[in-house]
Design a protein around this motif. Sequence first.
Motif, mmCIF file in Angstrom:
data_model
loop_
_atom_site.group_PDB
_atom_site.id
_atom_site.type_symbol
_atom_site.label_atom_id
_atom_site.label_comp_id
_atom_site.label_asym_id
_atom_site.label_seq_id
_atom_site.Cartn_x
_atom_site.Cartn_y
_atom_site.Cartn_z
ATOM 1 N N THR B 42 -2.362 -25.393 24.629
ATOM 2 C CA THR B 42 -3.440 -24.778 23.838
ATOM 3 C C THR B 42 -3.508 -25.372 22.433
ATOM 4 O O THR B 42 -2.509 -25.842 21.884
ATOM 5 N N GLN B 43 -4.689 -25.299 21.855
ATOM 6 C CA GLN B 43 -4.869 -25.676 20.447
ATOM 7 C C GLN B 43 -3.961 -24.856 19.541
ATOM 8 O O GLN B 43 -3.387 -25.365 18.585
ATOM 9 N N TRP B 44 -3.839 -23.567 19.851
ATOM 10 C CA TRP B 44 -3.022 -22.675 19.032
ATOM 11 C C TRP B 44 -1.588 -23.174 18.944
ATOM 12 O O TRP B 44 -1.007 -23.239 17.871
ATOM 13 N N PRO B 51 -4.411 -32.538 17.482
ATOM 14 C CA PRO B 51 -5.665 -32.099 18.098
ATOM 15 C C PRO B 51 -5.696 -32.370 19.600
ATOM 16 O O PRO B 51 -4.828 -33.063 20.129
ATOM 17 N N SER B 54 -6.331 -27.271 24.600
ATOM 18 C CA SER B 54 -7.372 -26.492 25.261
ATOM 19 C C SER B 54 -7.868 -25.390 24.324
ATOM 20 O O SER B 54 -7.101 -24.822 23.544
ATOM 21 N N SER B 55 -9.168 -25.110 24.406
ATOM 22 C CA SER B 55 -9.744 -24.106 23.503
ATOM 23 C C SER B 55 -10.464 -23.020 24.290
ATOM 24 O O SER B 55 -11.337 -22.338 23.770
ATOM 25 N N GLY B 56 -10.095 -22.808 25.535
ATOM 26 C CA GLY B 56 -10.732 -21.801 26.371
ATOM 27 C C GLY B 56 -9.978 -20.492 26.375
ATOM 28 O O GLY B 56 -9.418 -20.070 25.362
ATOM 29 N N ASP B 59 -6.280 -20.348 25.179
ATOM 30 C CA ASP B 59 -6.154 -20.419 23.721
ATOM 31 C C ASP B 59 -6.550 -19.094 23.070
ATOM 32 O O ASP B 59 -5.881 -18.620 22.147
ATOM 33 N N ALA B 60 -7.625 -18.485 23.572
ATOM 34 C CA ALA B 60 -8.080 -17.214 22.994
ATOM 35 C C ALA B 60 -6.984 -16.148 23.091
ATOM 36 O O ALA B 60 -6.692 -15.444 22.116
ATOM 37 N N ARG B 63 -4.000 -16.656 20.643
ATOM 38 C CA ARG B 63 -4.259 -16.403 19.220
ATOM 39 C C ARG B 63 -4.147 -14.934 18.834
ATOM 40 O O ARG B 63 -4.155 -14.583 17.646
#
Lengths: 214, 214
Positions: B42-44, B51, B54-56, B59-60, B63
């Motif tokens: 994940t980006q987190w 960079p 994953s930002s899906g 990741d949500a 966070r």
Amino acid sequence: MSRARVHNFSISLDGFGTGEGQSRDEPFGHAGERLHEWMFATQWWRGPDEPGGSSGVDDAFTRLFDVGIGAEIMGAGKYGYPGWHEDPEWKGWWGANPPFHTPTFILTHHTRPSIEMEGGTTYHFLNASPAEALETARKAAEGQDVRIGGGATMIRDFLAAGLIDYLHVVVVPILLGRGVRLWDGIEGLEKDYQVETTSSPSGVTHVTFTRAGA
Amino acid sequence: MSRARVHNFSISLDGFGTGEGQSRDEPFGHAGERLHEWMFATQWWRGPDEPGGSSGVDDAFTRLFDVGIGAEIMGAGKYGYPGWHEDPEWKGWWGANPPFHTPTFILTHHTRPSIEMEGGTTYHFLNASPAEALETARKAAEGQDVRIGGGATMIRDFLAAGLIDYLHVVVVPILLGRGVRLWDGIEGLEKDYQVETTSSPSGVTHVTFTRAGA
């Protein structure tokens, strides 16, 4: 190629394919119908005479149940309640016209003569290893696939023997706490399969294991 | 209201929160990093200097880990390898600046003086029941929520005591076969919660238990 396929096999979030205390009155023990409510809600289950069922991902998966299937193998614990082999009149849970519509092999140490039912289902009683039973069922399926019907113990035995090509498990978000586990003794199963997970608005999650090339 | 929350707790499809054979070299035993690869992607986790994560949905969920959290409670088995309490220099796995940034309570029969780390984390060592520990952590959290950090055994103890308001479990589609199970002994847990499941393109499934009113 004739594949061995498992469809619509429901387990709890803690991995039980059936509850504790199975009997003639409670085929799934203390689980009751909770593992299968998602299926009862589908259009496929309700059929054309009872409209209003769900038509999403749950329904799509259920409809694969008999596509391309030429025979089923089930365990003794799916065919009847504990002790059914002492009842000469027992002919399964499903009435005069069972939903299998193919040769259907029951794995049991207590064999009896075959029983021809309505609608194409014939029950055959086999005392055989998983590999032997699959060979017999494949012949009966005449080139089509063989459904591995459950319960949990016999699916686990077929998985451990490397005999399953496609496994569709439905994880129901309840905690049964006790019963018969599906996953015991098959560490690393995922290495031989492509695994996909799909959650449904109904709350269940479909997990499919597809063997490479199958 | 100060809630008790579990975040990002990963288990295998067969329910193990950690593998067998935990040690200083293998904190998760034979599971290795397989339960947490989804999170590392994940980006987190990767942070702004790396960079491409994953930002899906994965990741949500990650966070939410520290949003509104004022303290953490963790088990002795998360804080260190088996036997850490015999090492007076052991200060957890996470280096000088641990990712907790709040008072952090370690449940252990082997207490020692508190340790102030960089970045706001202070380790406190408590020999207390789950309810007592939660009361202590809530005071330290000054009205914010308390994160229940794991491992599997202590989360199960908190669940059995009815102390968890929000439980986020991530089911990874692997079969570990052995280790420490999360779900044992908490039959019927779902009755007290709203349960939602969300599968991710990464292959994992997020399951959240939210207590009514929490």
